[in-house]
Scaffold this motif. Structure first.
Motif, PDB file in Angstrom:
ATOM      1  N   LEU A 121       1.372  -1.198   0.191  1.00 37.09           N
ATOM      2  CA  LEU A 121      -0.233   0.234  -0.300  1.00 37.09           C
ATOM      3  C   LEU A 121       1.010   0.927   0.030  1.00 37.09           C
ATOM      4  N   PRO A 122       0.454   2.369  -0.662  1.00 40.35           N
ATOM      5  CA  PRO A 122       1.661   3.722  -0.809  1.00 40.35           C
ATOM      6  C   PRO A 122       1.433   4.320   1.316  1.00 40.35           C
ATOM      7  N   GLU A 123       2.076   4.841   0.528  1.00 36.21           N
ATOM      8  CA  GLU A 123       2.666   6.012   1.758  1.00 36.21           C
ATOM      9  C   GLU A 123       1.228   7.143   1.767  1.00 36.21           C
ATOM     10  N   PRO A 124       0.961   7.479   3.254  1.00 41.49           N
ATOM     11  CA  PRO A 124      -0.505   8.909   2.253  1.00 41.49           C
ATOM     12  C   PRO A 124       0.856  10.024   2.339  1.00 41.49           C
ATOM     13  N   HIS A 125      -0.556  10.731   2.017  1.00 38.37           N
ATOM     14  CA  HIS A 125       0.361  12.064   1.692  1.00 38.37           C
ATOM     15  C   HIS A 125       1.571  13.062   3.391  1.00 38.37           C
ATOM     16  N   PRO A 126       2.506  13.518   3.280  1.00 34.94           N
ATOM     17  CA  PRO A 126       2.943  13.546   4.655  1.00 34.94           C
ATOM     18  C   PRO A 126       2.376  14.314   5.429  1.00 34.94           C
ATOM     19  N   SER A 127       1.456  14.998   5.209  1.00 32.17           N
ATOM     20  CA  SER A 127       0.404  16.199   6.192  1.00 32.17           C
ATOM     21  C   SER A 127      -0.687  14.754   6.836  1.00 32.17           C
ATOM     22  N   TRP A 128      -0.629  13.744   6.376  1.00 35.49           N
ATOM     23  CA  TRP A 128      -1.308  12.814   7.453  1.00 35.49           C
ATOM     24  C   TRP A 128      -0.710  12.519   8.159  1.00 35.49           C
TER      25      TRP A 128
END
Length: 402
Positions: free
Chosen positions: A379-386
Motif C-alpha cells: 500500500l502506498p504511503e499517505p501524503h506526509p500531512s496525514w
C-alpha cells in the motif's frame, strides 16, 4: 512537538543560495574531490544492527575511496533538520555540519519545498543504473512527494506483524480482528508511542483499513473531510487503548523496547517496518525461535529509505560517494542479509551481472522471514500531512495519562 516546531521554522525560509558544484555528472571528478573528505552522516542511532551496517559502510568507503564516514547518531531526523535551519539563520550557506542525512518523508517534503537540499544529483550516480524504478516506484516518490533526484533510495521496507507462535496460533489479520483479540486478551498487544516512526506507521496502517476510500490519503489532509474520514479510525483506537499493554497508559518508546516486551513474554504480537526484523532478532538471541511474521489481509504500507544532502553540506562529493556505494550490489546484498540487517534491496536484480546476482541468491531467509511472494500487496504511503495531523491528534487523545 519538536517535529512540528521544525516544520514551522522551515516555513520561515523561502530562498537559498544555489551551488552547482560538485557536478554529479562528472563522476571521476566527484571521486577525486571526495578523497580525504570526512562525511558526517546524521542517521538514527537506536539500533545496534543498523549502526553496525553503517560502520561497515564506513570501512568500505575508507578503503576504496579515501572517505572518512562519521555516524552522527540521532533519535529523530528533526535534530539534523534543526542544525541545517540554525546554520541557515546564521548565514552559514557553506561548510555545514550535516553532510548526509537519513531523512523521513515529512522532513524531505518540507526541506524540498524550501530548497534546503543539494541537487538534483541522484540519477547521475553510477549505481542508479541498477535501481528498480519500474518495479519499485517508491524509490522516486517519498510519501507521495516526487524525489526529483534530491534523495537516494537505499532500502525497501514493508509493514509486517510478528507473533510468538508458541502462545498465539492464529494471529489477527485485520485491524478489527486485532481489536477483538486485544479485548479478549488484555495487555497482550501494544505499539510504539507516536511520534516514534514505527508508532506513527501503526496509525497509518490502521487508517488505511478504516477510510472509505484510500485514494483520499494520497492528497493533502486539508483537502479531505478529516473528521468524517477518520471517525471509524479514532473509534477503533479508543476501543483498543484500554486493552493495550499497561491499559494504554504507557507505550514502548521504540522498536527495541517492543522486542524486549515480546522476549519477556509481556506481549504476543508486534508491528515492524522490516520484514526481516523478527529473524534478525532471533539470530541475535533477542527473540524466541518460535516467533513468526505475517501481513494483514488488506495489504501493508511499504516505502523506501532515503538519504539526502543538505544545501550547505561541507562534503558534498564525499556524501555522494557514500550514497553511491550504499546502492552498490555489494552493499545492497550485505544489507539484505538477515544476519546483517535484512532490509530489502532497491535494485533490479535482472540488471546485475551473474556474480553480483549470486550474492543475493546465496542469502538464506531467516526462519521468521516471509518469502517475497507472501508479503502481499504493498500500500502506498499517505501524503506526509496525514502523519503530521495523526500524530498531533494522537498526542491530544492518548499522549497523557488517562
Amino acid at each position: 512537538m519538536r517535529r512540528f516546531i521544525v516544520a514551522a521554522a522551515l516555513a520561515a525560509f523561502s530562498t537559498v543560495a544555489v551551488r552547482a558544484e560538485p557536478d554529479p555528472s562528472d563522476w571521476g571528478a566527484v571521486t577525486d574531490d571526495a578523497r580525504g573528505q570526512t562525511v558526517y552522516w546524521n542517521a538514527w542511532g537506536g539500533s545496534d544492527t543498523i549502526n553496525g551496517f553503517i560502520a561497515w559502510i564506513g570501512d568500505r568507503v575508507a578503503d576504496e575511496y579515501g572517505v572518512t564516514l562519521e555516524h552522527v547518531k540521532l533519535s529523530d531526523t528533526a535534530e539534523a533538520v534543526s542544525r541545517v535551519l540554525a546554520e541557515r539563520s546564521a548565514g552559514k550557506d557553506t561548510g555545514g555540519a550535516v553532510d548526509l542525512v537519513w531523512i523521513n518523508g515529512e522532513n524531505f517534503a518540507a526541506m524540498k519545498q524550501q530548497d534546503l537540499l543539494f541537487g538534483p544529483w541522484v540519477e547521475q550516480m553510477p549505481s542508479w543504473a541498477n535501481v528498480d524504478v519500474a518495479g519499485k516506484p517508491a524509490v522516486v516518490s517519498d510519501f507521495t512527494v516526487p524525489t526529483d533526484g534530491l534523495e537516494a533510495p537505499w532500502g525497501m521496507a514493508q509493514v509486517v506483524f510478528y507473533y510468538d507462535s508458541a502462545r498465539l496460533e492464529q494471529p489477527p489479520k485485520t485491524m478489527s480482528a486485532l481489536a477483538e483479540y486485544a479485548a479478549a486478551h488484555p495487555g497482550r498487544f501494544t505499539y510504539p508511542q507516536p511520534p516514534n516512526f514505527l508508532g506513527s506507521t501503526f496509525l497509518k496502517q490502521a487508517l488505511t483499513e478504516f477510510v472509505p476510500d484510500a485514494e483520499i490519503l494520497q492528497g493533502p489532509v486539508e483537502a479531505a473531510d478529516y473528521a468524517a474520514v477518520t471517525a471509524d479510525f479514532w473509534a477503533f483506537l479508543e476501543a483498543l487503548a484500554p486493552n493495550l499493554w499497561r491499559q494504554g497508559r504507557a507505550y514502548p518508546q521504540n522498536e527495541a523496547r517492543q522486542i524486549q516486551l515480546m522476549a519477556d513474554g509481556e506481549i504476543d504480537l508486534a508491528i515492524s517496518f522490516n520484514p526481516n526484523e523478527a529473524s534478525n532478532a532471533i539470530a541475535n538471541f533477542q527473540l524466541q525461535d518460535s516467533v513468526r511474521s505475517y501481513v494483514m489481509d488488506a495489504g501493508s504500507i511499504g516505502n523506501a529509505s532515503f538519504v539526502a544532502i543538505p544545501y550547505n553540506a561541507n562534503a558534498k562529493a564525499g556524501a555522494m560517494v557514500v550514497a553511491n556505494y550504499i546502492m552498490s550490489p555489494e552493499a545492497q546484498a550485505r544489507m539484505q542479509d538477515p544476519e546483517v540487517w535484512g532490509l530489502g534491496t532497491v535494485l533490479d536484480l535482472d540488471t546485475l551481472t551473474t556474480a553480483e546476482r549470486a550474492r543475493f541468491e546465496a542469502l538464506e531467509l531467516g526462519v521468521a522471514t516471509l518469502p517475497p511472494d507472501e508479503l502481499g500487496s504493498t500500500l502506498p504511503e499517505p501524503h506526509p500531512s496525514w502523519m503530521v495531523r495523526l500524530e498531533e491528534d494522537w498526542m491530544d487523545r492518548f499522549g497523557v495519562a488517562r
